[in-house]
Design an enzyme around this catalytic site. Structure first.
Site, PDB file in Angstrom:
ATOM      1  N   SER A  12       9.928   5.175   0.640  1.00 13.50           N
ATOM      2  CA  SER A  12       9.557   5.409   2.039  1.00 13.50           C
ATOM      3  C   SER A  12      10.017   6.806   2.431  1.00 13.50           C
ATOM      4  O   SER A  12       9.614   7.781   1.802  1.00 13.50           O
ATOM      5  CB  SER A  12      10.180   4.309   2.895  1.00 13.50           C
ATOM      6  OG  SER A  12       9.804   4.438   4.224  1.00 13.50           O
ATOM      7  N   HIS A  39       5.349   4.250   1.907  1.00  9.30           N
ATOM      8  CA  HIS A  39       5.040   4.152   3.340  1.00  9.30           C
ATOM      9  C   HIS A  39       4.641   5.515   3.854  1.00  9.30           C
ATOM     10  O   HIS A  39       5.285   6.508   3.542  1.00  9.30           O
ATOM     11  CB  HIS A  39       6.269   3.702   4.131  1.00  9.30           C
ATOM     12  CG  HIS A  39       6.777   2.361   3.726  1.00  9.30           C
ATOM     13  ND1 HIS A  39       8.028   1.916   4.062  1.00  9.30           N
ATOM     14  CD2 HIS A  39       6.217   1.365   3.005  1.00  9.30           C
ATOM     15  CE1 HIS A  39       8.209   0.705   3.581  1.00  9.30           C
ATOM     16  NE2 HIS A  39       7.129   0.348   2.925  1.00  9.30           N
ATOM     17  N   ASP A 132      12.398  -2.685   2.971  1.00  7.23           N
ATOM     18  CA  ASP A 132      11.220  -3.138   2.223  1.00  7.23           C
ATOM     19  C   ASP A 132      11.473  -2.916   0.733  1.00  7.23           C
ATOM     20  O   ASP A 132      12.074  -1.916   0.334  1.00  7.23           O
ATOM     21  CB  ASP A 132       9.988  -2.354   2.694  1.00  7.23           C
ATOM     22  CG  ASP A 132       8.685  -2.975   2.218  1.00  7.23           C
ATOM     23  OD1 ASP A 132       8.676  -4.180   1.897  1.00  7.23           O
ATOM     24  OD2 ASP A 132       7.667  -2.257   2.173  1.00  7.23           O
TER      25      ASP A 132
END
Lengths: 189, 281
Positions: A12, A39, A132
């Protein structure tokens, strides 16, 4: 351990820089399918793919629904969709709600990839600012796969690798620069 | 037997039981997403296993509407992918304007965000008075939600930006009222919308459409069910009618794809190919 068939990478915040280092170090002869879930706020993966193409010896392509995960290709999850792997190793996309505030979500990719490849999968969690990927990495380990986590101290954002370590643990926890050589060693015959 | 294999059996049994008990056929849904949704349903109903969910689904028929909603409804936004709506506005509606009466089928309308987006486009193009929108879904609860047109206000800001990016000349706020953390779409927007149950897996042609929107629905289908739905769309469209799919859908494995010619490929807008016999001109 069986020779791995696939590598699934999640990241991310700080992920684009980290991926350039990682993919830039992968051996050109690698025959594993590489799946990337990063992401991002952008609506397409085009710029992202171009950035990675400059450094990667392996071809970069957006994962196409119903297409197969090709060996030796880096497949990038499209923006705005979850990427899943079917048990016959074809890709599927989903427009289901965000998971961990993210779509694509690393957990969704890791969970399905774990079931598809079992102990022939390596999961990699890099820098990122949320959790995540942690549950997904645990699932990969439950199915006999190998877990690689970037050392949190070495990561631009430590939260994601730290969460992965807390929830899943890791078979290897190493600095970013050491991840590509490690993957080459695990994957090349 | 290992855990995924066991869970695979449980999902198969659930799907069979759902069909035998209630007549809904999910056997041709793509397995990875279906399994995820079944798992989520099990957890939503506090069932420890999918088998437990199956038992409750069999013996508590009142759960069916929530089961169907959970198995089918994806997340959506108003004017999701604004470039697609801009293309509909600028390139497709002017072509539809030549028809005295326009039928549009929104297949798999879920909670209705795209139905209202479409109605706004048609209003602004001055075409809504002579348009009929058929908004279908297999989930009763989704249709109910769609016809109410009530959404969380937290989504409104993004939707408003999407609307502007789609070429909207006014403000999205002109089309809705806000209060209690919710927005409600102006109910005048649904005056020419018919909400109806329709299952792409089992039902047939029911209208003659000039444009069909079916975005991010076929991604949940197996190749053969995708093919079935595309045949249904082909058979429902007038000659040279338009089909608009989701931006990441892949038709390469569907034999019916050859009955559609790309019209604006990057937006996944197709037109029935000229060799295909369709309902009417």
């Amino acid at each position: 351990m069986m020779t791995p068939a696939a590598i699934a990478i999640g990241c991310s915040a700080g992920g684009v820089d980290a991926l350039q280092v990682l993919l830039g170090g992968l051996a050109p002869g690698l025959r594993q399918a590489v799946l990337v879930c990063c992401h991002s706020r952008s609506e397409t993966t085009e710029i992202f793919r171009r950035v990675l193409e400059r450094v990667s010896a392996l071809p970069i392509a957006e994962a196409v629904e119903r297409d197969v995960a090709h060996p030796g290709v880096v497949h990038v999850a499209p923006s705005g969709y979850h990427l899943l792997v079917e048990s016959d190793l074809h890709f599927a996309l989903s427009a289901d709600p965000r998971v961990n505030y993210a779509r694509p979500s690393i957990d969704v990719l890791f969970n399905s990839a774990a079931e598809a490849w079992g102990d022939r999968l390596i999961g990699v969690v890099l820098t990122g600012a949320n959790a995540d990927g942690a549950a997904g990495l645990r699932r990969i380990r439950q199915f006999g796969g190998t877990a690689v986590v970037q050392s949190p101290a070495d990561a631009e954002a430590a939260a994601m690798p730290q969460a992965a370590l807390d929830v899943a643990g890791a078979d290897y926890c190493v600095p970013l620069l050491d991840i590509a050589p490690l993957l080459n060693r695990l994957c090349l015959p | 037997m290992d855990a995924p294999e066991l869970e695979g059996i449980e999902v198969d049994v659930f799907v069979q039981a759902l069909q035998k008990r209630h007549g809904y056929d999910f056997s041709q849904y793509a397995p990875a997403s279906l399994k995820r949704r079944v798992r989520q349903l099990a957890s939503q109903f506090q069932c420890k296993t999918i088998s437990h969910l199956t038992e409750r689904m069999l013996h508590e028929p009142e759960l069916l509407p929530r089961v169907l909603e959970g198995l089918t409804v994806p997340a959506s936004d108003m004017f999701r992918d604004p470039a697609v709506f801009r293309t509909l506005r600028e390139n497709i509606l002017p072509l539809l304007a030549s028809y005295p009466h326009i039928n549009i089928w929104q297949a798999g309308c879920a909670h209705g965000q795209e139905v209202y987006s479409l109605a706004i486009l048609l209003e602004e193009a001055g075409l809504y008075e002579r348009t009929q929108i058929f908004a279908t879904d297999l989930s009763d609860r989704a249709l109910q939600h769609a016809s109410e047109g009530i959404y969380p206000v937290k989504d409104a800001q993004q939707w408003s930006r999407n609307y502007q990016a789609s070429g909207g000349g006014q403000s999205l706020a002109d089309y809705c009222s806000a209060g209690y953390n919710l927005i409600k779409l102006n109910q005048r927007l649904r005056r020419n919308v018919t909400f109806a149950m329709h299952n792409l897996a089992t039902d047939g042609v029911f209208c003659e459409a000039h444009l069909i929107l079916c975005r991010n629905v076929l991604i949940y289908f197996s190749n053969s069910l995708q093919d079935r739905a595309l045949s249904l769309f082909r058979d429902s469209l007038v000659r040279s009618g338009f089909l608009c799919l989701g931006l990441r859908e892949n038709l390469e494995l569907a034999s019916t794809a050859r009955d559609f010619a790309p019209f604006i490929e990057p937006m996944r807008i197709y037109r029935v190919a000229s060799h295909v016999e369709t309902l009417s001109a």
